[in-house]
Design a protein around this motif. Structure first.
Motif, short mmCIF file in Angstrom:
data_model
loop_
_atom_site.label_atom_id
_atom_site.label_comp_id
_atom_site.label_asym_id
_atom_site.label_seq_id
_atom_site.Cartn_x
_atom_site.Cartn_y
_atom_site.Cartn_z
N PHE A 166 10.94 6.95 52.69
CA PHE A 166 11.80 7.73 51.79
C PHE A 166 11.11 7.97 50.45
O PHE A 166 11.27 9.03 49.86
CB PHE A 166 13.16 7.03 51.60
CG PHE A 166 14.18 7.43 52.62
CD1 PHE A 166 14.96 8.56 52.45
CD2 PHE A 166 14.34 6.71 53.79
CE1 PHE A 166 15.90 8.96 53.39
CE2 PHE A 166 15.27 7.09 54.76
CZ PHE A 166 16.05 8.22 54.56
N SER A 167 10.32 6.98 49.97
CA SER A 167 9.60 7.16 48.68
C SER A 167 8.62 8.32 48.79
O SER A 167 8.41 9.06 47.84
CB SER A 167 8.83 5.90 48.32
OG SER A 167 9.69 4.82 48.21
N ALA A 168 8.01 8.46 49.96
CA ALA A 168 7.03 9.55 50.14
C ALA A 168 7.72 10.91 50.09
O ALA A 168 7.12 11.90 49.67
CB ALA A 168 6.31 9.36 51.47
N GLN A 169 8.99 10.96 50.53
CA GLN A 169 9.68 12.27 50.64
C GLN A 169 10.57 12.60 49.44
O GLN A 169 10.74 13.75 49.10
CB GLN A 169 10.57 12.27 51.91
CG GLN A 169 9.83 12.05 53.21
CD GLN A 169 8.98 13.24 53.61
OE1 GLN A 169 9.20 14.34 53.12
NE2 GLN A 169 8.00 13.00 54.46
N SER A 170 11.16 11.56 48.82
CA SER A 170 12.20 11.84 47.82
C SER A 170 11.81 11.29 46.44
O SER A 170 11.55 10.09 46.30
CB SER A 170 13.52 11.19 48.27
OG SER A 170 14.41 11.09 47.19
N LYS A 171 11.81 12.16 45.46
CA LYS A 171 11.47 11.75 44.09
C LYS A 171 12.56 10.83 43.53
O LYS A 171 12.27 9.81 42.90
CB LYS A 171 11.35 13.02 43.23
CG LYS A 171 10.97 12.74 41.80
CD LYS A 171 10.92 14.03 41.01
CE LYS A 171 10.76 13.72 39.53
NZ LYS A 171 10.74 14.94 38.71
N ASP A 172 13.83 11.19 43.78
CA ASP A 172 14.96 10.38 43.27
C ASP A 172 14.91 8.97 43.82
O ASP A 172 15.08 7.99 43.10
CB ASP A 172 16.31 11.01 43.67
CG ASP A 172 16.56 12.28 42.89
OD1 ASP A 172 15.76 12.56 41.98
OD2 ASP A 172 17.53 13.00 43.21
N ILE A 201 4.24 0.11 49.05
CA ILE A 201 5.25 1.16 48.76
C ILE A 201 4.87 1.90 47.48
O ILE A 201 5.14 3.09 47.32
CB ILE A 201 6.67 0.54 48.63
CG1 ILE A 201 7.09 -0.09 49.96
CG2 ILE A 201 7.69 1.58 48.20
CD1 ILE A 201 8.45 -0.77 49.93
N LEU A 202 4.19 1.20 46.55
CA LEU A 202 3.87 1.80 45.25
C LEU A 202 2.90 2.98 45.36
O LEU A 202 2.78 3.77 44.44
CB LEU A 202 3.30 0.73 44.30
CG LEU A 202 4.28 -0.39 43.93
CD1 LEU A 202 3.56 -1.49 43.19
CD2 LEU A 202 5.42 0.15 43.08
N GLN A 203 2.19 3.11 46.50
CA GLN A 203 1.26 4.24 46.64
C GLN A 203 1.99 5.58 46.67
O GLN A 203 1.39 6.63 46.44
CB GLN A 203 0.40 4.08 47.89
CG GLN A 203 1.12 4.41 49.17
CD GLN A 203 0.35 4.00 50.40
OE1 GLN A 203 -0.14 2.88 50.50
NE2 GLN A 203 0.24 4.89 51.35
N THR A 238 -3.86 -0.12 47.28
CA THR A 238 -2.68 0.68 46.87
C THR A 238 -2.99 1.46 45.61
O THR A 238 -2.64 2.64 45.47
CB THR A 238 -1.47 -0.26 46.63
OG1 THR A 238 -1.30 -1.08 47.79
CG2 THR A 238 -0.21 0.52 46.37
N PHE A 239 -3.68 0.81 44.67
CA PHE A 239 -4.14 1.43 43.42
C PHE A 239 -4.94 2.70 43.72
O PHE A 239 -4.73 3.76 43.12
CB PHE A 239 -5.07 0.42 42.74
CG PHE A 239 -4.82 0.22 41.27
CD1 PHE A 239 -4.32 1.24 40.50
CD2 PHE A 239 -5.12 -0.99 40.66
CE1 PHE A 239 -4.11 1.07 39.13
CE2 PHE A 239 -4.90 -1.18 39.30
CZ PHE A 239 -4.40 -0.15 38.54
#
Length: 963
Positions: A166-172, A201-203, A238-239
């Motif tokens: 979801f982080s990859a797809q949604s900015k919110d 996930i932070l990537q 990830t960095f």
């Protein structure tokens, strides 16, 4: 059963209605399995869905199939849910075709409230897999946040998977979850293995600058706070991925990785730093500064470990093939330019060229080759010799070793040789000599690769080719009698180099040697491959004999007809080699003989085609060749007609009275006009063939282009010499050098083009048309073009890339011949959906950027009265461009059918590639529409008609009553 029907309907490009029936029956079959009481049958039905989606990739089927799967997910056990999850993940590119997304999500989401943590975990993974179609669903976001706090490990891991997707797809979602993730990572209660799973996930936090910057700060803290090997590796990687996505931080990241590479003593961390540097070198080589490359060189010079040195050199060799190498050698302002050998990169490469580790040596040589090829400064010239010596030593080392590692190194070495020879032709002699010397003692696997390299060099520099022939023939004689695969491959590779090297026709000695070896140690497939190469190189005599020998060795009649057609084409081209410069009558008989063979060949080729393999390019190419030969023959006859029927005595008077100066030449002027139009028409047809060959390789397309140019050249020559010498323009036809020439065929064609243009230009305006000099010039141009042996390129024999488009129109009739009824005061909304289908190597030569859909309608038959209707409403002509997403596209057209009657709608698709070139790939789909009068207009018309008839009767009565 359903599968067979589907295949047939696709081949016949039948309407959507018929195919939909097949799809429905296949779906019903699987639905039966889903409703079965046995778990095994249910699972089998579920796992067969991806195959169904592949076969019928249109939304109407995919929507109902996914809804059925969602039902199974809702009521089934965990194993069935797992199967549905796997199907969803495999069919990710079809998810956006689900029409009832809400209904689908509702059925899946109901399981999130289950008391079983495994069921909840599978549901979370399911939601994560669907993130592309429901990125902003708040209930899904909420469930993921909640599950991150769960006490069940399986559920937490599933929540992490869903959060990443979801982080990859949604900015919110990314902005909302970022703090939660950082709290969990920094929290003391979170176990280390969970932290390692949370960090990646932070990537995905690259949606805006502030989010990316806060994520970088967090990662920076983590790298310093948790120095354990595993944490540093995961955090650094990830960095790097975050920097690669957000772009602005790449220079900082390169510095950070170089710092770790230099200062961190742990090998695992150094390895990861090298791996990430390689990723950034491939993605953004232009962001690497001179200092970065210098730091990497220093680390490589000082490291005692070969494995790390190999990694660093691999990064440097990647950079050496890009713009970064020029930045490195351009001396910094204010400093004196140093000599090439004092650069650390050069020192490193020279030191590594003779390293005992093959991989390190290969990278060292590659760096030197790239420097020699891209940097042409004076002080870098000594490096050429270093590169050649390094390449030769590696060649000796690897050609004796049959291991896969040695073969990989040899490939790099040979690629570098070709590159070096291309950029520095004066080095070619020594490179070719060392290759020929090694050929005799090398392993078979290495010999094959070396033959490919020799062929590539001989293509670029034909001047070297003659010198190779003796050595190659000696080797061909002693190849050995075994029938192993490697030996067969070597026979083909060596024969190819021999064909490339013997620029003119093959001598009878060479033919005998090749044929003897084929009889002794080859199978039919090897002989066919050698014949194919002979056809490509224009050695048609050899090819004809080989095809002839293979005719009786094939199993099906289609293969027999295919080989027979190739034999006839080779014979036809062989007839044309007997042309002589000034003997025009023998030229006519040679062309006639060639045409005879071509006509036999095209009949055979048509018999070889099947519905699965229609051979459309081959038939098109050969038909054009036949028409071109006929046009050449006609032109020679026209030129001869100046002798057989010269202009009549009154020709000058006719020319003066008609005001057309060409009339004084007699009937030849009209014939020449027809001939010129014929060649222009042929050029246009070659252009159409080019446009329809989206999957062809560049050499085949260039071949078609050369045929087109030869037609344009002759039509231009006719115009410049005879029809309109005054306005002839030679500037646009002059060739711009032959630097980009790829093959011997092209080289010879270009030299003929230039020679013909020079002759035409020198004759033009010297003599008034038409004299024997003009006709002789045209005839010799035709003969010069025909004397270059035609090359049958790869696409004629094999298709490496396969792309096709499948269209579906709605509304569509159940029966393709039935028209769709539309009222004339309404517009028809025509929906066009399409799927792009690929072969095993999608996008090998070119990729589809967008699809251009052209819809046109034509009135076939009128019904009812003629009305005065504006011209605009007579027909529909529309065009739209759509970009396929996951190989699927759809769009709609609004069409008017004001005129009553039957209309024929044609939808044609063409493809636009990434360079913006349009390719007419098809397909073309047709449906019929019947335009009916709307009830209200019909009623009004009937009332008017009744009113008119009653008034006429009234008038008649009054007329009778007078008498």
């Amino acid at each position: 059963m359903a599968g067979g029907g589907g295949g047939k309907s696709f081949l016949a490009e039948a309407g959507y209605g018929e195919q939909e029936l097949d799809a429905n029956s296949a779906l019903m079959e699987l639905d039966k399995g889903l409703r079965s009481g046995k778990l095994g049958e249910q699972c089998e039905a579920v796992v067969r869905f991806p195959r169904l989606f592949q076969k019928y990739p249109f939304p109407i089927l995919i929507n109902s199939a996914f809804l059925k799967l969602a039902d199974v997910f809702r009521v089934g056990n965990n194993f069935l849910r797992l199967c549905v999850l796997k199907v969803t993940q495999q069919s990710e590119k079809h998810l956006e075709k689900i029409l009832n997304v809400d209904e689908f999500v509702k059925r899946v989401f109901s399981v999130i409230h289950s008391n079983d943590p495994v069921a909840r975990a599978i549901t979370l993974r399911m939601l994560g897999s669907m993130a592309s179609i429901i990125p902003e669903r708040k209930n899904a976001h909420h469930s993921i946040r909640q599950s991150l706090d769960s006490h069940d490990n399986v559920e937490v891991e599933a929540a992490i998977f869903a959060a990443a997707n979801f982080s990859a797809q949604s900015k919110d979602f990314a902005a909302g979850i970022c703090n939660k993730i950082s709290e969990m990572i920094q929290g003391l209660a979170t176990p280390v293995d969970l932290k390692l799973k949370l960090i990646p996930i932070l990537q995905h936090m690259h949606h805006d600058a502030s989010l990316a910057s806060s994520s970088r700060q967090l990662l920076q803290q983590l790298v310093t706070s948790y120095p354990s090997t595993k944490m540093v590796i995961v955090t650094l990687h990830t960095f790097t991925l975050l920097a690669a996505s957000s772009l602005v931080d790449i220079p900082k990241q390169v510095q950070l990785l170089l710092q770790y590479l230099k200062n961190d003593p742990r090998k695992a961390v150094k390895r990861l730093a090298i791996q990430d540097l390689k990723l950034l070198a491939n993605k953004t080589p232009h962001t690497w500064t001179r200092e970065n490359i210098q730091a990497l060189c220093e680390s490589a010079l000082h490291t005692p470990y070969d494995s790390l040195k190999l990694g660093m050199l691999s990064v440097l060799s990647t950079l050496s093939g890009t713009i970064a190498i020029k930045q490195y050698f351009s001396s910094a302002p204010g400093t004196a330019a140093t000599t090439a050998r004092s650069f650390d990169l050069v020192k490193l490469a020279q030191e590594c060229c003779y390293h005992n580790n093959r991989g390190i040596a290969a990278h060292g040589v590659r760096i030197l080759t790239n420097i020699s090829a891209s940097c042409q400064e004076k002080d870098l010239l000594p490096l050429e010799q270093d590169a050649v010596f390094g390449l030769e030593s590696l060649l000796v080392l690897c050609s004796q070793d049959g291991s896969p590692g040695a073969q990989a190194t040899l490939k790099i070495t040979l690629t570098c040789m070709v590159k070096l020879v291309k950029s520095r032709p004066h080095l070619s002699q020594s490179v070719v000599e060392s290759l020929l010397t090694q050929l005799h003692s090398a392993q078979d696997a290495a010999r094959i690769l070396m033959c490919h390299c020799l062929a590539a060099i001989a293509m670029q520099l034909p001047i070297l080719a003659d010198g190779m022939l003796g050595d190659l023939m000696d080797l061909y004689k002693v190849i050995g009698r075994s029938a192993t695969d490697k030996k067969q491959e070597l026979l083909v590779s060596l024969a190819t180099v021999i064909f490339v090297s013997s620029q003119k026709a093959l001598s009878s000695e060479i033919k005998t040697v090749i044929k003897q070896q084929l009889e002794n140690a080859s199978n039919g497939w090897t002989a066919y491959r050698i014949a194919r190469q002979a056809s490509r190189m224009g050695n048609h005599d050899m090819a004809r004999e080989l095809y002839q020998s293979l005719l009786t060795q094939v199993a099906s009649e289609h293969f027999y007809f295919w080989l027979n057609s190739l034999k006839e084409f080779s014979h036809a081209e062989q007839c044309l080699t007997g042309l002589q410069e000034d003997n025009y009558s023998s030229a006519l008989s040679c062309i006639a003989e060639a045409l005879k063979s071509y006509h036999k060949g095209i009949a055979s080729l048509t018999a070889a085609s099947t519905p699965l393999n229609p051979l459309s390019f081959q038939c098109g190419f050969v038909k054009l060749r036949i028409d071109l030969l006929q046009a050449f023959s006609q032109l020679i006859c026209t030129c001869n007609s100046l002798k057989t029927s010269p202009p009549p005595a009154i020709a000058t008077t006719i020319a003066m009275t008609s005001g057309n100066d060409l009339q004084r030449c007699g009937r030849i002027s009209n014939q020449m006009k027809l001939s010129m139009e014929e060649f222009r028409n042929l050029a246009a047809r070659y252009g159409d063939l080019y446009q329809s060959s989206f999957d062809a390789d560049s050499a085949t397309l260039r071949n078609v282009e050369l045929q087109q140019q030869s037609c344009l050249l002759i039509s231009h020559a006719i115009e410049a010499l005879i029809l309109d010498p005054e306005s002839a323009n030679f500037q646009e036809y002059t060739s711009n050098g032959t630097a980009h020439v790829e093959s011997e065929y092209e080289r010879r064609m270009m030299s003929v083009f230039n020679r013909v243009l020079e002759e035409v230009e020198s004759l033009n305006r010297k003599y008034a048309p038409v004299s024997y000099l003009h006709t002789a010039c045209l005839c010799s141009a035709v003969i010069a073009l025909l004397k270059v042996p035609l090359s049958f390129q790869r696409y004629f024999f094999q298709k490496l890339q396969s792309t096709s488009i499948k269209l579906a129109l709605s509304p569509s009739p159940r029966n393709p011949a039935e028209p769709i009824a539309v009222q004339n005061n309404q517009q028809l909304a025509l929906k066009v959906e399409g799927v792009v289908q690929h072969g095993s190597k999608p996008g090998l030569f070119r990729k589809i950027q967008s699809v251009c859909l052209n819809v046109s309608s034509v009135l076939q038959s009128k019904s009812g009265q003629d009305y005065k209707i504006p011209i605009d409403n007579m027909s529909n002509e529309m065009e739209q461009r759509v970009e396929p997403h996951n190989d699927y596209f759809s769009t709609q057209f609004l069409l008017n059918f004001v005129i009553l009657g039957t209309h024929n709608i044609t939808v044609e698709s063409s493809v636009i590639d990434s360079n913006g070139i349009v390719w007419k790939t098809g397909p073309k789909t047709t449906i019929f529409v019947k335009s009916l009068e709307d009830p209200y207009s019909q009623q009004v018309r009937l009332q008017q008609q009744q009113g008119q008839s009653s008034s006429q009767q009234q008038q008649q009565r009054t007329a009778y009553s007078r008498f």
